[in-house]
Design an enzyme around this catalytic site. Structure first.
Site, PDB file in Angstrom:
ATOM      1  CG  ASP A  89      -1.907   1.093   1.288  1.00  0.00           C
ATOM      2  OD1 ASP A  89      -1.653   2.150   0.680  1.00  0.00           O
ATOM      3  OD2 ASP A  89      -2.940   0.914   1.942  1.00  0.00           O
ATOM      4  CG  ASP A 100      -4.084   5.592  -0.020  1.00  0.00           C
ATOM      5  OD1 ASP A 100      -3.276   4.661  -0.138  1.00  0.00           O
ATOM      6  OD2 ASP A 100      -4.792   5.782   0.991  1.00  0.00           O
ATOM      7  CG  HIS A 160      -8.975   7.371   3.469  1.00  0.00           C
ATOM      8  ND1 HIS A 160      -8.046   8.173   2.879  1.00  0.00           N
ATOM      9  CD2 HIS A 160      -8.530   6.092   3.293  1.00  0.00           C
ATOM     10  CE1 HIS A 160      -7.067   7.419   2.388  1.00  0.00           C
ATOM     11  NE2 HIS A 160      -7.335   6.146   2.610  1.00  0.00           N
ATOM     12  CG  HIS A 168      -7.475   8.904   7.104  1.00  0.00           C
ATOM     13  ND1 HIS A 168      -8.395   7.877   7.004  1.00  0.00           N
ATOM     14  CD2 HIS A 168      -6.273   8.338   6.856  1.00  0.00           C
ATOM     15  CE1 HIS A 168      -7.770   6.756   6.714  1.00  0.00           C
ATOM     16  NE2 HIS A 168      -6.475   7.000   6.627  1.00  0.00           N
ATOM     17  CD  GLU A 193      -7.752   2.035   2.404  1.00  0.00           C
ATOM     18  OE1 GLU A 193      -6.828   1.233   2.539  1.00  0.00           O
ATOM     19  OE2 GLU A 193      -7.654   3.236   2.714  1.00  0.00           O
ATOM     20  CD  GLU A 287      -5.960   2.730  -0.550  1.00  0.00           C
ATOM     21  OE1 GLU A 287      -4.910   2.142  -0.216  1.00  0.00           O
ATOM     22  OE2 GLU A 287      -6.413   3.711   0.051  1.00  0.00           O
TER      23      GLU A 287
HETATM   24 MN    MN Z   1      -3.504   3.027   1.103  1.00  0.00          MN
HETATM   25 MN    MN Z   2      -6.074   4.515   2.007  1.00  0.00          MN
END
Ligand code: MN
Ligand code: MN
Length: 301
Positions: A89, A100, A160, A168, A193, A287
């Site tokens: 990630d 992300d 998020h 976030h 995700e 994600e």
């Molecule tokens: Mn991530």
């Molecule tokens: Mn994330």
């Protein structure tokens, strides 16, 4: 798709997304049984910089029951074990605009359904999301898809909303049905995700010591070197997470270790806990980052 979010900020989000996709391509052949976790994370972070971005946070590598927020410390000798399931990630930012994303690698055929369930749940969610929906509707879609593969969602990890220099940014997107009624608005950027575990798993996570740090307070130390390092952290990461291995021996000489320890002790900086599946069951994750549009979304990663 006809509509498209306009503005310079979205061009920066798109660039961050393109860099993340390119890094995913470059990763092929780098992640295998026996690979050194630290080497993989340093490769990812190095490629992000070479491609013109900055890491939005230290590259996470989650082996088996480790779901999120693990990055190797400076001398970590962890290797990817045989027959494992591994999540990578990582995030990219361009002038604070973040993409992300995460991928799961499976080295054990009996975990393959976990990866497929996470990927299919993500696909269904990105196909469904559009402005005007409520967050819980995404949770319903993700949970239903994961259950279809005989897996269980990890319910305390969520997608998020993101903003400039904020991973976030207030709103979340659940991975299970529930009561989160926040409205998803046009032009908002979200990471979606889904996390999956086996049907007999707890489907929750517990925390333990970690190596990914955040800035907690900008004052509170007297030591000159500690203040120098604190000032660097504030200016360099602007509130985004960071790792000790980015700082000591790279931006500051190793003998600043005492300054680092001072910052930790005085709680100027603090680690995020590593999140581990509560019953030690294997976890998969998928994600993407998307821009929400009136009639759908634009997938950036
Ligand atoms: Mn991530
Ligand atoms: Mn994330």
């Amino acid at each position: 798709m006809a509509s498209r979010a306009l503005g310079e900020q979205y061009e920066k989000y798109r660039m961050a997304g393109r860099i993340a996709s390119r890094v995913k391509d470059l990763l092929r052949n780098s992640v295998g049984e026996g690979s050194l976790a630290l080497e993989i994370c340093e490769k990812v972070e190095g490629w992000i910089i070479e491609l013109g971005g900055r890491p939005a946070f230290p590259c996470n590598i989650g082996i088996n029951e480790v779901a999120a927020h693990f990055t190797p410390g400076p001398d970590d000798g962890t290797r990817i074990p045989e027959n494992s399931i591994v999540k990578l990630d990582f995030g990219v930012h361009v002038d604070g605009y973040i993409s992300d994303n995460a991928v799961t690698y499976v080295f054990n055929p009996k975990y393959e359904h976990l990866r497929i369930a996470a990927e299919e749940a993500l696909r269904s969610a990105t196909e469904a999301i559009r402005a005007g929906m409520r967050a819980y509707e995404i949770g319903v879609i993700i949970e239903r898809e994961i259950m279809r593969y005989g897996c269980k969602p990890v319910r305390d990890l969520t997608g998020h909303k993101m903003d400039r220099y904020a991973i976030h940014a207030g709103k979340s997107l659940p991975n299970v049905r529930g009561i989160n009624g926040s409205r998803i608005l046009e032009g908002e950027v979200y990471a979606i995700e889904p996390f999956t575990t086996i049907s007999t798993g707890a489907g929750t996570v517990i925390g333990r010591d970690g190596q990914i740090y955040r800035l907690v307070k900008e004052k509170g130390v007297r030591d000159r070197r500690a203040n120098e390092m604190l000032d660097f952290i504030r200016r360099e990461y602007k509130g985004l997470p960071f790792a000790q291995r980015w700082i000591l021996g790279v931006r500051f000489p190793m003998d600043y270790i005492e300054a680092w320890r001072e910052l930790v002790e005085k709680r100027c900086i603090a680690p995020y806990p590593v999140l581990v599946e509560a019953s030690n069951s294997p976890v998969a994750q998928s994600e993407h980052t998307v821009i929400v549009l009136g009639d759908g979304c634009e997938v950036l990663t």
